[in-house]
Design a protein around this motif. Structure first.
Motif, PDB file in Angstrom:
ATOM      1  N   ARG B   2     -34.739 -43.884  35.788  1.00  0.00           N
ATOM      2  CA  ARG B   2     -33.563 -44.719  36.031  1.00  0.00           C
ATOM      3  C   ARG B   2     -32.990 -44.413  37.410  1.00  0.00           C
ATOM      4  O   ARG B   2     -32.625 -43.293  37.719  1.00  0.00           O
ATOM      5  CB  ARG B   2     -32.509 -44.398  34.935  1.00  0.00           C
ATOM      6  N   ARG B   3     -32.974 -45.409  38.273  1.00  0.00           N
ATOM      7  CA  ARG B   3     -32.329 -45.206  39.564  1.00  0.00           C
ATOM      8  C   ARG B   3     -31.172 -46.187  39.661  1.00  0.00           C
ATOM      9  O   ARG B   3     -30.991 -47.025  38.784  1.00  0.00           O
ATOM     10  CB  ARG B   3     -33.339 -45.404  40.688  1.00  0.00           C
ATOM     11  N   THR B   4     -30.410 -46.091  40.734  1.00  0.00           N
ATOM     12  CA  THR B   4     -29.296 -47.029  40.857  1.00  0.00           C
ATOM     13  C   THR B   4     -29.850 -48.362  41.327  1.00  0.00           C
ATOM     14  O   THR B   4     -30.143 -48.536  42.497  1.00  0.00           O
ATOM     15  CB  THR B   4     -28.243 -46.502  41.842  1.00  0.00           C
ATOM     16  N   GLY B   5     -30.026 -49.256  40.394  1.00  0.00           N
ATOM     17  CA  GLY B   5     -30.600 -50.565  40.697  1.00  0.00           C
ATOM     18  C   GLY B   5     -29.504 -51.566  40.999  1.00  0.00           C
ATOM     19  O   GLY B   5     -28.330 -51.222  41.118  1.00  0.00           O
ATOM     20  N   PRO B   6     -29.898 -52.832  41.133  1.00  0.00           N
ATOM     21  CA  PRO B   6     -28.930 -53.901  41.356  1.00  0.00           C
ATOM     22  C   PRO B   6     -28.045 -54.074  40.124  1.00  0.00           C
ATOM     23  O   PRO B   6     -28.461 -53.747  39.019  1.00  0.00           O
ATOM     24  CB  PRO B   6     -29.819 -55.119  41.582  1.00  0.00           C
ATOM     25  N   GLU B  41     -36.249 -59.784  46.925  1.00  0.00           N
ATOM     26  CA  GLU B  41     -35.329 -58.696  46.590  1.00  0.00           C
ATOM     27  C   GLU B  41     -35.969 -57.315  46.743  1.00  0.00           C
ATOM     28  O   GLU B  41     -35.269 -56.308  46.784  1.00  0.00           O
ATOM     29  CB  GLU B  41     -34.820 -58.870  45.150  1.00  0.00           C
ATOM     30  N   TRP B  43     -37.441 -55.573  44.552  1.00  0.00           N
ATOM     31  CA  TRP B  43     -37.117 -54.734  43.397  1.00  0.00           C
ATOM     32  C   TRP B  43     -38.376 -54.070  42.845  1.00  0.00           C
ATOM     33  O   TRP B  43     -38.321 -53.040  42.212  1.00  0.00           O
ATOM     34  CB  TRP B  43     -36.475 -55.593  42.287  1.00  0.00           C
ATOM     35  N   GLN B  74     -36.285 -52.275  33.823  1.00  0.00           N
ATOM     36  CA  GLN B  74     -36.676 -51.325  34.851  1.00  0.00           C
ATOM     37  C   GLN B  74     -35.600 -51.201  35.930  1.00  0.00           C
ATOM     38  O   GLN B  74     -35.385 -50.133  36.479  1.00  0.00           O
ATOM     39  CB  GLN B  74     -37.981 -51.805  35.493  1.00  0.00           C
ATOM     40  N   LEU B  75     -34.906 -52.313  36.191  1.00  0.00           N
ATOM     41  CA  LEU B  75     -33.911 -52.312  37.254  1.00  0.00           C
ATOM     42  C   LEU B  75     -32.585 -51.717  36.806  1.00  0.00           C
ATOM     43  O   LEU B  75     -31.938 -51.000  37.561  1.00  0.00           O
ATOM     44  CB  LEU B  75     -33.672 -53.744  37.758  1.00  0.00           C
ATOM     45  N   ALA B  76     -32.146 -52.020  35.604  1.00  0.00           N
ATOM     46  CA  ALA B  76     -30.796 -51.616  35.200  1.00  0.00           C
ATOM     47  C   ALA B  76     -30.682 -51.351  33.702  1.00  0.00           C
ATOM     48  O   ALA B  76     -29.649 -51.667  33.090  1.00  0.00           O
ATOM     49  CB  ALA B  76     -29.791 -52.676  35.642  1.00  0.00           C
ATOM     50  N   GLY B  80     -29.501 -54.572  32.064  1.00  0.00           N
ATOM     51  CA  GLY B  80     -30.342 -55.333  32.986  1.00  0.00           C
ATOM     52  C   GLY B  80     -31.324 -56.216  32.245  1.00  0.00           C
ATOM     53  O   GLY B  80     -31.550 -57.372  32.614  1.00  0.00           O
TER      54      GLY B  80
END
Lengths: 176, 190
Positions: B2-6, B41, B43, B74-76, B80
């Protein structure tokens, strides 16, 4: 109460279809036929074909479009919502479970074995849907020609599905 | 992982645009999804996108929805995933409600009846085309021919429920994989 029962029915029917539809929207066609034309008799064959046509002509996934339409036809706007939620629920739940085991799942011999059996079966199922749906429709030379021309235009890459349907609509106006 | 996504709002809007502007179903949506999440994007990487497709094609359900759920997650995370799914589905839902409301009203209009007399056979041709497209990818050896043929006969001539046929086919795939050297040879992507 009757509406509520019908909404549950719609949700569960579409959840079952979503869960069994390996291979995307077209894999749902034989399943929807079994469920809604044969088992429950909510639709006629002609209505079903019209729904597939409308689903093709409108933006978005055909699976969602046809679920929304069938749900609306059976139980109005609440029915549309129940059917649409039903058809996406298995996707959402399964993917959320599997996403964490992504690499594992992709290379699992068990999963590969199961999928390798289901994929070719789906081809056979969709082909049987072609014959079943075609039988009451391809009743005269005009219909047969339109169908064959559509197939040829698509297979040779001359036209995309949307213009093919537009052309067929025009031919319908002229020929019938 | 988990990273800081959109933010989910941005994911929702991206998939809303994809859902609103692609005609012709899930396969037609994939190029636009790719353009949005890989090129615009950034992403997802190019390879990452192919990996995601190989997974979302092995899971039942609408391909575009599966892909949206996976990329959104995967993004949020779960917000997400829900945002991407809602975005991909909402345009379809609203457009179909509008079309259905109009169509059920005018279905008996003589002009519409003529139009659909022309469209129905074309749809049969369209589904036959789908058989051709999928078959070309999947049918590649004796096993896949036998399973496809058996599924067709069981449903078309024996009137078996297609749900049962799918379960039986899963069993056939498992059984076949027990023979040495055959694992994954039925209908698997190259």
């Amino acid at each position: 109460m009757i509406l509520l029962a019908r909404l549950c029915d719609l949700f569960l029917s579409f959840a079952r279809i979503g869960l069994a539809a390996f291979g995307g929207g077209y894999a749902m066609i034989p399943l929807m036929r079994a469920e809604f034309i044969i088992a429950r008799q909510w639709l006629t064959l002609e209505e079903f074909l019209d729904i597939i046509a409308i689903a093709e002509m409108t933006p978005g996934p055909v699976a969602i479009n046809s679920a929304t339409y069938i749900g609306y036809k059976v139980a109005g706007i609440p029915g549309a919502a129940a059917a649409t939620l039903g058809v996406i629920a298995p996707s959402v739940v399964l993917i959320l479970i599997i996403a964490g085991l992504f690499q594992h799942f992709r290379t699992s011999p068990l999963v590969r074995a199961v999928i390798s059996g289901i994929r070719p079966a789906v081809i056979g199922l969709i082909f049987s849907a072609v014959l079943v749906l075609g039988r009451p429709v391809l009743v005269d030379f005009r219909a047969f020609s339109i169908s064959f021309a559509a197939f040829l235009l698509l297979i040779t890459g001359k036209l995309r599905p949307l213009p093919v349907i537009g052309l067929a609509a025009l031919l319908g106006l002229l020929l019938y | 992982m988990r990273r800081t996504g959109p933010p989910p709002g941005k994911i929702f809007l991206a998939f809303l645009k994809i859902g609103a502007f692609t005609f012709g179903g899930g396969y037609a949506m994939l190029p636009l999804i790719r353009e949005t999440v890989v090129e615009r994007e950034k992403w997802v990487s190019d390879e990452g996108f192919l990996d995601i497709l190989s997974l979302t094609q092995s899971v039942p359900g609408a391909l575009a929805v599966n892909t949206a759920v996976f990329i959104g997650r995967q993004l949020a995370g779960i917000p997400g995933a829900l945002a991407a799914t809602a975005g991909a589905v909402l345009p379809s839902f609203l457009v179909i409600l509008a079309v259905a409301a109009v169509f059920t009203r005018f279905a008996q209009h003589p002009l519409l009846i003529k139009v659909f007399m022309g469209i129905r056979p074309a749809v049969v041709g369209l589904i036959a085309y789908a058989v051709f497209l999928l078959g070309r990818k999947v049918i590649r050896n004796a096993f896949t021919v036998v399973v496809a043929g058996a599924a067709f006969i069981l449903v078309y001539y024996a009137g078996l429920n297609p749900f049962l046929v799918i379960i039986a086919a899963a069993g056939a795939g498992l059984f076949y994989s027990f023979f040495p050297g055959t694992a994954g040879k039925g209908g698997e992507d190259p």
